[in-house]
Structures are given as structure tokens and as C-alpha cells.
Design a protein around this motif. Structure first.
Motif, PDB file in Angstrom:
ATOM      1  N   SER A 215       0.828  -1.204   0.000  1.00 50.11           N
ATOM      2  CA  SER A 215       0.000   0.000   0.000  1.00 50.11           C
ATOM      3  C   SER A 215       0.864   1.256   0.000  1.00 50.11           C
ATOM      4  N   GLU A 216       1.975   1.208   0.728  1.00 46.68           N
ATOM      5  CA  GLU A 216       2.886   2.349   0.740  1.00 46.68           C
ATOM      6  C   GLU A 216       3.521   2.557  -0.636  1.00 46.68           C
ATOM      7  N   ALA A 217       3.858   1.457  -1.303  1.00 46.91           N
ATOM      8  CA  ALA A 217       4.434   1.571  -2.646  1.00 46.91           C
ATOM      9  C   ALA A 217       3.419   2.162  -3.621  1.00 46.91           C
ATOM     10  N   VAL A 218       2.173   1.717  -3.521  1.00 48.52           N
ATOM     11  CA  VAL A 218       1.128   2.244  -4.394  1.00 48.52           C
ATOM     12  C   VAL A 218       0.888   3.723  -4.101  1.00 48.52           C
ATOM     13  N   ARG A 219       0.877   4.081  -2.819  1.00 47.41           N
ATOM     14  CA  ARG A 219       0.666   5.488  -2.456  1.00 47.41           C
ATOM     15  C   ARG A 219       1.773   6.366  -3.029  1.00 47.41           C
ATOM     16  N   ARG A 220       3.005   5.927  -2.865  1.00 47.56           N
ATOM     17  CA  ARG A 220       4.122   6.740  -3.342  1.00 47.56           C
ATOM     18  C   ARG A 220       4.125   6.828  -4.872  1.00 47.56           C
ATOM     19  N   ALA A 221       3.815   5.715  -5.527  1.00 50.09           N
ATOM     20  CA  ALA A 221       3.755   5.720  -6.990  1.00 50.09           C
ATOM     21  C   ALA A 221       2.593   6.572  -7.487  1.00 50.09           C
ATOM     22  N   THR A 222       1.480   6.547  -6.759  1.00 48.50           N
ATOM     23  CA  THR A 222       0.327   7.367  -7.139  1.00 48.50           C
ATOM     24  C   THR A 222       0.674   8.847  -7.052  1.00 48.50           C
ATOM     25  N   ASP A 223       1.340   9.235  -5.981  1.00 54.88           N
ATOM     26  CA  ASP A 223       1.729  10.641  -5.822  1.00 54.88           C
ATOM     27  C   ASP A 223       2.668  11.079  -6.947  1.00 54.88           C
ATOM     28  N   ALA A 224       3.610  10.206  -7.305  1.00 53.54           N
ATOM     29  CA  ALA A 224       4.556  10.559  -8.365  1.00 53.54           C
ATOM     30  C   ALA A 224       3.849  10.666  -9.712  1.00 53.54           C
ATOM     31  N   THR A 225       2.939   9.739  -9.992  1.00 51.08           N
ATOM     32  CA  THR A 225       2.207   9.773 -11.256  1.00 51.08           C
ATOM     33  C   THR A 225       1.307  10.999 -11.324  1.00 51.08           C
ATOM     34  N   ALA A 226       0.665  11.320 -10.221  1.00 45.77           N
ATOM     35  CA  ALA A 226      -0.208  12.498 -10.189  1.00 45.77           C
ATOM     36  C   ALA A 226       0.583  13.772 -10.450  1.00 45.77           C
ATOM     37  N   ALA A 227       1.801  13.839  -9.916  1.00 50.24           N
ATOM     38  CA  ALA A 227       2.631  15.030 -10.123  1.00 50.24           C
ATOM     39  C   ALA A 227       3.093  15.147 -11.565  1.00 50.24           C
ATOM     40  N   ASP A 228       3.122  14.024 -12.281  1.00 50.70           N
ATOM     41  CA  ASP A 228       3.605  14.028 -13.664  1.00 50.70           C
ATOM     42  C   ASP A 228       2.501  14.367 -14.657  1.00 50.70           C
ATOM     43  N   GLN A 229       1.244  14.233 -14.242  1.00 50.83           N
ATOM     44  CA  GLN A 229       0.122  14.444 -15.149  1.00 50.83           C
ATOM     45  C   GLN A 229      -0.557  15.782 -14.863  1.00 50.83           C
ATOM     46  N   PRO A 230      -0.908  16.537 -15.897  1.00 49.86           N
ATOM     47  CA  PRO A 230      -1.537  17.851 -15.663  1.00 49.86           C
ATOM     48  C   PRO A 230      -2.815  17.770 -14.840  1.00 49.86           C
ATOM     49  N   GLY A 231      -3.590  16.707 -15.034  1.00 44.08           N
ATOM     50  CA  GLY A 231      -4.846  16.583 -14.304  1.00 44.08           C
ATOM     51  C   GLY A 231      -4.772  15.674 -13.102  1.00 44.08           C
ATOM     52  N   GLY A 232      -3.561  15.273 -12.710  1.00 45.46           N
ATOM     53  CA  GLY A 232      -3.423  14.359 -11.588  1.00 45.46           C
ATOM     54  C   GLY A 232      -3.640  12.916 -12.015  1.00 45.46           C
ATOM     55  N   MET A 233      -3.639  12.019 -11.057  1.00 47.28           N
ATOM     56  CA  MET A 233      -3.802  10.593 -11.310  1.00 47.28           C
ATOM     57  C   MET A 233      -5.251  10.282 -11.666  1.00 47.28           C
ATOM     58  N   ASP A 234      -5.448   9.619 -12.813  1.00 46.43           N
ATOM     59  CA  ASP A 234      -6.788   9.237 -13.264  1.00 46.43           C
ATOM     60  C   ASP A 234      -6.907   7.721 -13.198  1.00 46.43           C
ATOM     61  N   GLU A 235      -7.732   7.230 -12.290  1.00 45.87           N
ATOM     62  CA  GLU A 235      -7.880   5.788 -12.107  1.00 45.87           C
ATOM     63  C   GLU A 235      -8.565   5.112 -13.287  1.00 45.87           C
ATOM     64  N   GLN A 236      -9.188   5.890 -14.157  1.00 46.92           N
ATOM     65  CA  GLN A 236      -9.849   5.330 -15.330  1.00 46.92           C
ATOM     66  C   GLN A 236      -9.036   5.538 -16.604  1.00 46.92           C
ATOM     67  N   CYS A 237      -7.770   5.876 -16.442  1.00 47.40           N
ATOM     68  CA  CYS A 237      -6.881   6.066 -17.588  1.00 47.40           C
ATOM     69  C   CYS A 237      -5.866   4.930 -17.613  1.00 47.40           C
ATOM     70  N   TRP A 238      -5.850   4.166 -18.685  1.00 44.01           N
ATOM     71  CA  TRP A 238      -4.941   3.030 -18.830  1.00 44.01           C
ATOM     72  C   TRP A 238      -3.496   3.475 -18.675  1.00 44.01           C
ATOM     73  N   ASP A 239      -3.149   4.613 -19.233  1.00 48.16           N
ATOM     74  CA  ASP A 239      -1.774   5.112 -19.165  1.00 48.16           C
ATOM     75  C   ASP A 239      -1.340   5.330 -17.718  1.00 48.16           C
ATOM     76  N   ASP A 240      -2.173   6.048 -16.958  1.00 47.63           N
ATOM     77  CA  ASP A 240      -1.825   6.369 -15.574  1.00 47.63           C
ATOM     78  C   ASP A 240      -1.734   5.109 -14.720  1.00 47.63           C
ATOM     79  N   VAL A 241      -2.686   4.203 -14.903  1.00 47.73           N
ATOM     80  CA  VAL A 241      -2.687   2.963 -14.121  1.00 47.73           C
ATOM     81  C   VAL A 241      -1.441   2.136 -14.439  1.00 47.73           C
ATOM     82  N   ALA A 242      -1.044   2.119 -15.715  1.00 50.07           N
ATOM     83  CA  ALA A 242       0.146   1.359 -16.107  1.00 50.07           C
ATOM     84  C   ALA A 242       1.407   1.955 -15.492  1.00 50.07           C
TER      85      ALA A 242
END
Length: 380
Positions: A12-39
């Protein structure tokens, strides 16, 4: 004394940290319904978790440079995960029972996709939900990309691990550059060296991969698109500084790259003749002998050649193959007629996404394709 909160779950900690990093990389934040972001999030989280297990350190103590070293390519990620995770009791086989989120994430990252599957419909889904009240629900295929949106390489059937490891590395690079360095498209000025005083835009970032320590140092340099220099230049990181004289994509008037690039309006090269097209097709095919001489002569004398993609599919490991079916048809007369057409079918087979030596096989009819694909992907 207040009760102690339970220790955080490492995954869960790994997912949280990866989610924060992905959200910072995307203009609209992390999108759970976007294949790219989830990958991208899944790849980064899996590497973080595997390094946590191997190094026996908390997830938050794993440095981004160590993660980026693993993200050099998907083969390196696969080696890390398949070596470390089974030792920790994670069954990575595709037949493993569901329930382990780590295993399920890895299976998702390494599964293949059907780019021709039906798109998720906003009209069909409510109808299917309503039909469940009557006790009957029609069998429906899995929607394309699992019902998610997708922007990265949306025509490819290959696993997300092979497609998005480079993009996941970009997520990690942004985390490292935020602390020190310049991002792609940043405006910079050269402060020393052969191009002192020149200004331009960062196109890419260079890193030093230290294989001895399995870590990355940098940014070590940048690929810079200078205003008054043809092409791009590799410049050391300590030779550039940020400047804010312009914003992308404008250039100062009168500079070399103020206008359109040279050759933009040059005439296109002449189209290949049917004979040239056939020669290329036969040269790359592993079974050119299936094309009889009579058909070769007819194609060489044809008026026009056309090419269509009929299918593009893949199978996951351990029988990892990707096959693409192309239809080459040749118009034998000046005006098209159904009975004045010659057809050839090509099956292109690779073992993974970046296979530099794809195998090419020819067939004379659609009926031959299933057997040809089976032989190419099973060795039968």
C-alpha cells in the motif's frame, strides 16, 4: 496510552508513493480510469515494492535513483520482479488464485490486449445493468483497454510493462528533476563551452547509469534545441542555466529556427512501383517461395498497390508473441475490378514489443492465415 495504529502495509505504501509521483507528472493528476496512468503507477509501485523486499528497507527509504536504474527497460524490471517477488511468497503465474494485490497488479501489467475489442459504451452499460433484473445478461466481450481511456500507443496489443516502462521512467525522472535540474521544454541558456551565449529549449535529459551500485546520477546533461544551431546538441548539465526570455514554442525573430524547418515544402519522393513493392516484400519474407512466378509477374505489371492492416494481436508470457496481419493487394488494371486484383497476406511476428528482428511470413489467401499464425507462434 492511545492504541498504536497498525504498521502500514508495504505494498500500500508503494502504491501510495507511486500514485503521488504519477499524479505530479500528469496535468490533471492521477486518473484511475486512464490506462496510461494505471500502467505507469503500477510499474513504479512494483519496482518500489520489489526493492523494498530485496533491500529490506522501508518503501519510503528507497531512493528514486535506484528506481530509475531498474526502469532502464522492461527486461530489467522483469528480472527484478521475477527474482524477488516469488521468494516473498507471491505467485506470479497467470493461473494463480486471485486475492494477492501484488500478483494481480503484475498480471495486469504483463497481460495482452485486443485493440479491436468493442469500446465501452455509455448506452450499452445501463442496458446490461437493467437486464440483470430479469435474470438474464448477455455475454459481452471485455471492452477495449478494460473499459478505460488510453492515449499511449493505443493501437498496440502488447503488455503495459513493455509499452509504458519508458513512460514510468519519465515519472521518476520528474521527481528527481524537481529537486535539481531542468525539465523537457524548459528554456535554457548555455553558460560555457562551444555554444556559450546560445539559448534554446531542453528536448531530453541525460543520466549516468551506475551499474556497479545500481543507481542513477544526474541529470548529467541535456539534449538542447538551440535557436541558431541546426539540429540538437548534447550539453553538460553544468553548462546551462534557466532563462525566461520566451515561452515555448516561440523563437526570437531572425534566428535560424524562427520559421518552418528546411525542406518542409520539398516535393515528396516518387511512389514505389508495384515491382519495387513486391521485391521488398519478398526480400523480408521467410517463405518467399510460396509466391508463384505467374503471380509475381502479374504483380510486377500491376498499376497500383495498396496495404491494409487486418489484425494485430498478442499472447502473454510464457508463450509471448505479437502478430500483425497485413493485406497487400495489387490493382492489375487501370480501373479497379474485383476479378482484376492480386492479393498477398503478410504475418509479422515479434517476441516482444521492441524485437529488432521480426519474422515475416506470406500467405496467398485468408484461409491460410490461422494455420500460418499458429505455426509462427507455437513452433508447430
Amino acid at each position: 496510552m492511545p492504541p498504536r495504529s497498525p504498521a502500514p502495509d508495504p505494498w500500500s505504501e508503494a502504491v501510495r508513493r507511486a500514485t503521488d509521483a504519477t499524479a505530479a507528472d500528469q496535468p490533471g493528476g492521477m486518473d484511475e480510469q486512464c490506462w496510461d496512468d494505471v500502467a505507469m503507477r503500477g510499474i513504479v509501485a512494483t519496482v518500489l515494492y520489489a526493492l523494498h523486499l530485496r533491500e529490506r528497507r522501508p518503501v519510503d527509504a528507497i531512493g528514486w535513483p535506484a528506481v530509475l536504474w531498474q526502469l532502464r527497460d522492461d527486461e530489467r524490471v522483469t528480472e527484478l520482479v521475477t527474482t524477488v517477488l516469488p521468494r516473498a511468497g507471491h505467485d506470479l503465474s497467470r493461473t494463480a488464485a486471485p486475492g494477492d494485490p501484488v500478483t494481480e497488479c503484475w498480471r495486469w501489467l504483463t497481460r495482452t490486449w485486443d485493440p479491436h475489442a468493442p469500446v465501452k459504451s455509455a448506452f450499452l452499460q445501463p442496458a446490461l445493468s437493467h437486464s440483470s433484473y430479469s435474470g438474464w445478461v448477455p455475454d459481452a466481450p471485455e471492452p477495449r483497454w478494460g473499459g478505460m481511456s488510453r492515449g499511449i500507443a493505443r493501437g498496440l496489443p502488447d503488455p503495459a510493462l513493455e509499452v509504458c516502462t519508458h513512460w514510468a521512467a519519465g515519472v521518476v525522472q520528474r521527481q528527481m528533476i524537481t529537486e535539481r535540474g531542468h525539465h523537457a521544454l524548459d528554456r535554457v541558456k548555455v553558460t560555457s563551452g562551444a555554444f556559450t551565449g546560445h539559448r534554446g529549449y531542453v528536448r531530453d535529459v541525460g543520466w549516468f547509469f551506475d551499474d556497479a551500485t545500481e543507481t542513477v546520477h544526474g541529470p548529467a546533461g541535456y539534449v538542447v534545441d538551440l535557436d541558431d544551431v541546426e539540429g540538437t546538441q548534447d550539453i553538460d548539465a553544468d553548462q546551462v542555466e534557466a532563462c525566461a526570455d520566451l515561452h515555448w514554442p516561440h523563437r526570437p525573430e531572425g534566428t535560424l529556427k524562427d520559421g518552418p524547418p528546411p525542406g518542409l515544402n520539398d516535393p515528396l519522393p516518387p511512389a514505389k512501383t508495384c515491382a519495387e513493392d513486391l521485391r521488398e516484400l519478398l526480400d523480408r519474407a521467410g517463405n518467399p517461395d510460396v509466391v508463384p512466378e505467374e503471380l509475381r509477374r502479374a504483380v510486377a505489371a500491376a498499376h497500383h498497390h495498396h496495404h491494409l492492416e487486418l489484425d494485430w494481436q498478442a499472447s502473454p508470457a510464457p508463450q509471448r508473441f505479437t502478430w500483425r496481419v497485413l493485406h497487400h493487394w495489387y490493382q492489375l488494371t487501370e480501373h479497379y475490378a474485383d476479378d482484376q486484383r492480386a492479393d498477398l497476406y503478410e504475418v509479422v511476428v515479434t517476441r516482444y514489443l521492441r524485437d529488432a528482428e521480426p519474422a515475416h511470413h506470406l500467405a496467398l489467401s485468408k484461409d491460410e492465415l490461422p494455420g500460418l499464425i499458429a505455426r509462427c507462434t507455437t513452433g508447430a
